[in-house]
Design an enzyme around this catalytic site. Structure first.
Site, PDB file in Angstrom:
ATOM      1  N   TYR A 167       0.853  -1.180   0.000  1.00  0.00           N
ATOM      2  CA  TYR A 167       0.000   0.000   0.000  1.00  0.00           C
ATOM      3  C   TYR A 167       0.888   1.229   0.000  1.00  0.00           C
ATOM      4  CZ  TYR A 167       0.865   1.141   4.961  1.00  0.00           C
ATOM      5  OH  TYR A 167       1.457   1.507   6.148  1.00  0.00           O
ATOM      6  N   CYS A 168       0.273   2.395  -0.202  1.00  0.00           N
ATOM      7  CA  CYS A 168       1.028   3.649  -0.204  1.00  0.00           C
ATOM      8  C   CYS A 168       0.075   4.738   0.273  1.00  0.00           C
ATOM      9  CB  CYS A 168       1.591   3.933  -1.595  1.00  0.00           C
ATOM     10  SG  CYS A 168       0.344   3.903  -2.913  1.00  0.00           S
ATOM     11  N   GLY A 169       0.136   5.921  -0.319  1.00  0.00           N
ATOM     12  CA  GLY A 169      -0.783   6.973   0.075  1.00  0.00           C
ATOM     13  C   GLY A 169      -2.157   6.821  -0.556  1.00  0.00           C
TER      14      GLY A 169
END
Length: 282
Positions: free
Chosen positions: A236-238
């Site tokens: 995941y990331c932002g």
């Protein structure tokens, strides 16, 4: 995960175009105002005017679904939305689809992921993007191809995804990778909703890149070695964009990985979800 390699070189793309193969090229551009600089470094050089011959212009926003208060910043597109794009770009079930970005590598890797998730069989990320095309001695053009005629079958869900609950479970029982920069992972006392999903490992998506190109397989194997234990992997990331670089790199190594499309922007929208801070997993 498809057995088709997810990456193509500029030389191989050029050869396919020269041979008159069924190739659909997509140039993905994203408004710089929506790109956090730390998570999306520019390609090796500033993009030159023009584009790869035959490339359709793609606005990154076309690959994002309707946003809601709880969706996160980059929800997945709806089926009809993808079907209309496939028709416009002239993609058939036999097409080789090549995506690249003149802005940031993660814009192209997100497009690669979305189209593979939508069931297209052969989608490739152009390693090095337009810079690699020019470095191979090829020219750019300002002429766009005709649109329409696409008939490819769209079936959403061809790649694995995570929601908030399954991401939390994977952080406990497998390997959940946080593809944002180290500062975002650690969080800040000035930002109460900053930090990371408890149990997640920090592995910025940009670690997969070397001067705008994906790192070689040996380098990638070393980078991911701590997480190749046989347990499931996700990233995941932002907003579900930079994390696709992790999924792409692992796919290049033949290793399936799930994407949490909602990512931190969705996770942090619910104040009941726990947040870890600092450099430790929590």
């Amino acid at each position: 995960m498809s057995s088709v390699t997810p990456v193509i070189t500029a030389a191989d793309l050029g050869a396919a175009l020269d041979a008159g193969s069924d190739v659909v090229v997509l140039e993905v551009r994203r408004d710089p105002a929506t790109i956090p600089g730390a998570a999306n470094p520019p390609l090796a050089d500033a993009p030159a005017p023009g584009h790869i011959p035959g490339a359709h212009a793609v606005d990154f926003a076309e690959l994002v679904g309707p946003r809601t208060e709880t969706s996160g910043n980059g929800p997945l597109p709806e089926e009809e939305q993808v079907r209309e794009l496939v028709q416009r770009w002239g993609i058939s079930d036999s097409s080789l689809v090549v995506v690249y970005s003149a802005d940031t590598p993660s814009s192209a890797s997100r497009a690669w992921w979305v189209l593979r998730w939508a069931g297209l069989a052969d989608v490739r990320y152009l390693d090095g993007g337009v810079h690699a095309w020019r470095a191979s001695g090829r020219e750019l053009t300002d002429i766009r191809p005709a649109t329409g005629g696409g008939t490819a079958t769209v079936r959403l869900g061809a790649l694995p995804t995570l929601d908030a609950d399954s991401a939390a479970a994977l952080a406990r029982d497998g390997h959940l990778l946080d593809a944002r920069g180290a500062a975002a992972y650690a969080g800040s006392a000035d930002q109460p909703t900053s930090g990371h999903i408890p149990g997640a490992y920090s592995l910025p998506g940009t670690d997969n890149l070397r001067d705008g190109y994906l790192a070689d397989d040996d380098t990638l194997k070393t980078l991911y070695a701590p997480y190749l234990t046989g347990a499931p992997i996700g990233s995941y990331c932002g907003g579900g964009v930079a994390a696709t670089l992790d999924v792409l790199a692992l796919s290049k190594l033949g290793i399936p990985a799930a994407l949490y499309p909602g990512s931190w922007s969705q996770w942090s929208s619910d104040p009941s979800r726990p947040i870890a801070t600092g450099s430790e997993r929590g």
